[in-house]
Design a protein around this motif. Structure first.
Motif, PDB file in Angstrom:
ATOM      1  N   GLY A 110     -55.636   9.942  -3.732  1.00 29.37           N
ATOM      2  CA  GLY A 110     -55.878  11.205  -4.420  1.00 29.37           C
ATOM      3  C   GLY A 110     -54.727  11.700  -5.266  1.00 29.37           C
ATOM      4  N   GLU A 111     -53.608  11.004  -5.253  1.00 28.30           N
ATOM      5  CA  GLU A 111     -52.469  11.417  -6.081  1.00 28.30           C
ATOM      6  C   GLU A 111     -52.820  11.227  -7.556  1.00 28.30           C
ATOM      7  OE1 GLU A 111     -47.874  10.028  -7.061  1.00 28.30           O
ATOM      8  OE2 GLU A 111     -49.045   8.997  -5.513  1.00 28.30           O
ATOM      9  N   GLN A 112     -52.514  12.216  -8.381  1.00 25.16           N
ATOM     10  CA  GLN A 112     -52.809  12.149  -9.815  1.00 25.16           C
ATOM     11  C   GLN A 112     -51.511  11.978 -10.606  1.00 25.16           C
ATOM     12  OE1 GLN A 112     -55.434  15.184 -11.322  1.00 25.16           O
ATOM     13  NE2 GLN A 112     -56.764  15.137  -9.506  1.00 25.16           N
ATOM     14  N   PHE A 113     -51.617  11.227 -11.699  1.00 26.30           N
ATOM     15  CA  PHE A 113     -50.444  10.947 -12.532  1.00 26.30           C
ATOM     16  C   PHE A 113     -50.936  10.517 -13.918  1.00 26.30           C
ATOM     17  CE2 PHE A 113     -51.514   7.508  -9.654  1.00 26.30           C
ATOM     18  CZ  PHE A 113     -51.783   6.445 -10.513  1.00 26.30           C
ATOM     19  N   LEU A 114     -50.065  10.565 -14.898  1.00 29.84           N
ATOM     20  CA  LEU A 114     -50.404  10.176 -16.265  1.00 29.84           C
ATOM     21  C   LEU A 114     -50.254   8.671 -16.441  1.00 29.84           C
ATOM     22  CD1 LEU A 114     -48.697  13.004 -18.374  1.00 29.84           C
ATOM     23  CD2 LEU A 114     -51.118  12.771 -17.753  1.00 29.84           C
ATOM     24  N   VAL A 115     -51.192   8.095 -17.165  1.00 27.70           N
ATOM     25  CA  VAL A 115     -51.144   6.669 -17.473  1.00 27.70           C
ATOM     26  C   VAL A 115     -51.385   6.476 -18.963  1.00 27.70           C
ATOM     27  CG1 VAL A 115     -51.915   5.899 -15.189  1.00 27.70           C
ATOM     28  CG2 VAL A 115     -53.607   6.386 -16.968  1.00 27.70           C
ATOM     29  N   GLU A 116     -50.866   5.396 -19.465  1.00 29.97           N
ATOM     30  CA  GLU A 116     -51.112   4.988 -20.843  1.00 29.97           C
ATOM     31  C   GLU A 116     -52.061   3.789 -20.807  1.00 29.97           C
ATOM     32  OE1 GLU A 116     -48.502   2.577 -23.976  1.00 29.97           O
ATOM     33  OE2 GLU A 116     -47.741   4.616 -23.665  1.00 29.97           O
ATOM     34  N   ILE A 117     -53.158   3.905 -21.549  1.00 23.67           N
ATOM     35  CA  ILE A 117     -54.202   2.871 -21.494  1.00 23.67           C
ATOM     36  C   ILE A 117     -54.438   2.290 -22.890  1.00 23.67           C
ATOM     37  CG2 ILE A 117     -56.595   2.367 -20.911  1.00 23.67           C
ATOM     38  CD1 ILE A 117     -56.603   4.678 -19.000  1.00 23.67           C
ATOM     39  N   SER A 118     -54.447   0.975 -22.962  1.00 26.72           N
ATOM     40  CA  SER A 118     -54.834   0.261 -24.188  1.00 26.72           C
ATOM     41  C   SER A 118     -56.169  -0.426 -23.912  1.00 26.72           C
ATOM     42  CB  SER A 118     -53.775  -0.765 -24.581  1.00 26.72           C
ATOM     43  OG  SER A 118     -52.537  -0.122 -24.862  1.00 26.72           O
ATOM     44  N   LEU A 119     -57.171  -0.111 -24.731  1.00 24.71           N
ATOM     45  CA  LEU A 119     -58.521  -0.632 -24.514  1.00 24.71           C
ATOM     46  C   LEU A 119     -58.890  -1.677 -25.551  1.00 24.71           C
ATOM     47  CD1 LEU A 119     -60.386   2.750 -23.821  1.00 24.71           C
ATOM     48  CD2 LEU A 119     -59.602   1.087 -22.134  1.00 24.71           C
ATOM     49  N   SER A 120     -59.643  -2.666 -25.107  1.00 23.14           N
ATOM     50  CA  SER A 120     -60.224  -3.658 -26.020  1.00 23.14           C
ATOM     51  C   SER A 120     -61.550  -4.114 -25.434  1.00 23.14           C
ATOM     52  CB  SER A 120     -59.289  -4.850 -26.213  1.00 23.14           C
ATOM     53  OG  SER A 120     -59.081  -5.533 -24.979  1.00 23.14           O
ATOM     54  N   GLY A 121     -62.452  -4.552 -26.303  1.00 25.66           N
ATOM     55  CA  GLY A 121     -63.770  -4.990 -25.842  1.00 25.66           C
ATOM     56  C   GLY A 121     -64.035  -6.437 -26.188  1.00 25.66           C
ATOM     57  N   TRP A 122     -64.842  -7.063 -25.393  1.00 21.28           N
ATOM     58  CA  TRP A 122     -65.264  -8.435 -25.665  1.00 21.28           C
ATOM     59  C   TRP A 122     -66.698  -8.587 -25.187  1.00 21.28           C
ATOM     60  CZ3 TRP A 122     -66.016 -11.213 -21.002  1.00 21.28           C
ATOM     61  CH2 TRP A 122     -65.445 -10.617 -19.863  1.00 21.28           C
ATOM     62  N   ARG A 123     -67.380  -9.551 -25.721  1.00 24.28           N
ATOM     63  CA  ARG A 123     -68.808  -9.672 -25.468  1.00 24.28           C
ATOM     64  C   ARG A 123     -69.167 -11.088 -25.041  1.00 24.28           C
ATOM     65  NH1 ARG A 123     -73.174  -6.806 -29.454  1.00 24.28           N
ATOM     66  NH2 ARG A 123     -74.918  -6.723 -27.965  1.00 24.28           N
ATOM     67  N   ASN A 124     -70.124 -11.171 -24.092  1.00 21.57           N
ATOM     68  CA  ASN A 124     -70.720 -12.460 -23.716  1.00 21.57           C
ATOM     69  C   ASN A 124     -72.230 -12.295 -23.674  1.00 21.57           C
ATOM     70  OD1 ASN A 124     -71.293 -11.103 -21.363  1.00 21.57           O
ATOM     71  ND2 ASN A 124     -69.879 -12.255 -20.083  1.00 21.57           N
ATOM     72  N   GLY A 125     -72.930 -13.235 -23.050  1.00 24.22           N
ATOM     73  CA  GLY A 125     -74.384 -13.175 -23.020  1.00 24.22           C
ATOM     74  C   GLY A 125     -74.942 -11.982 -22.276  1.00 24.22           C
ATOM     75  N   GLU A 126     -74.115 -11.321 -21.464  1.00 23.15           N
ATOM     76  CA  GLU A 126     -74.574 -10.170 -20.683  1.00 23.15           C
ATOM     77  C   GLU A 126     -74.242  -8.842 -21.353  1.00 23.15           C
ATOM     78  OE1 GLU A 126     -72.905 -10.602 -16.837  1.00 23.15           O
ATOM     79  OE2 GLU A 126     -74.195 -12.290 -16.282  1.00 23.15           O
TER      80      GLU A 126
END
Length: 218
Positions: A191-207
């Motif tokens: 339950g501890e909260q903290f700041l994070v830095e997130i880098s997102l990327s997407g990829w695709r397959n048959g699903e």
């Protein structure tokens, strides 16, 4: 035996009444002959009807042969298509297993180079890969995380509406999220909260689309 009895009766009657006994005997013989002829005709009719029935039955069997042949061919075709589908399923499963293994290797390589936690999820947010660095950052083991929704693991309750809105928009646009790293407030297993830095990327397959998040604590 019956004819002998009749002959004896005829003789007796003839001796008793002359020509009347002979006539009676002749009438009886004619009656017997007629009965035998009738019985023979009845037997012949029965045989004829039975032969007709057999002929009709044979005709019906012959008429059913094309249908039986068609049913057999359809069954064989279904068996072939089922076998092909099963083979294709095994092939796809094998390919997916290889891709997951390659993805895991890639995650480990990225972690070694960046020191960031790596999380992979499908378009519904279900975790499909969870790195060791993610375990160290958020407290969940891979066994606990994989299959769970990433929002339930790392997103605080007051941040979930924003998270689900972003997922919905991403699925609507049908394209992966890209851009500069984002700063979010996250939570860990306790339950501890903290700041994070997130880098997102997407990829695709048959699903469909999948999401890769590289997470670093601020």
């Amino acid at each position: 035996m019956q004819e002998v009895v009749l002959a004896v009766i005829g003789i007796v009657v003839a001796l008793a009444s002359g020509g009347a006994g002979i006539k009676l005997l002749d009438w009886w013989k004619d009656k017997q002959a007629t009965n035998r002829a009738t019985q023979q005709q009845d037997y012949a009719n029965v045989v004829k009807e039975y032969a007709t029935f057999l002929g009709e039955l044979r005709g019906e069997v012959i008429s059913l042969k094309p249908q039986l042949r068609e049913t057999t061919l359809r069954y064989e075709d279904t068996e072939r298509r089922f076998a092909a589908a099963r083979e294709e399923h095994v092939k796809e499963t094998t390919i997916l297993t290889i891709k997951v293994r390659e993805l895991s290797d890639r995650i480990e390589e990225l972690e070694r180079g960046s020191g960031e936690a790596t999380i992979n999820a499908d378009s519904d947010g279900k975790v499909i890969a969870w790195s060791q660095a993610a375990t160290e950052l958020f407290g969940y083991s891979p066994a606990e995380a994989i299959g769970a929704n990433v929002a339930d693991l790392v997103v605080p309750d007051d941040q979930k509406p924003l998270h689900f809105a972003a997922i919905k928009q991403w699925k609507k646009e049908d394209r992966p999220p890209r851009g500069q790293p984002l700063i979010f407030r996250a939570k860990n297993k306790w339950g501890e909260q903290f700041l994070v830095e997130i880098s997102l990327s997407g990829w695709r397959n048959g699903e469909g689309w999948h999401l890769t998040a590289l997470v670093r604590r601020r």
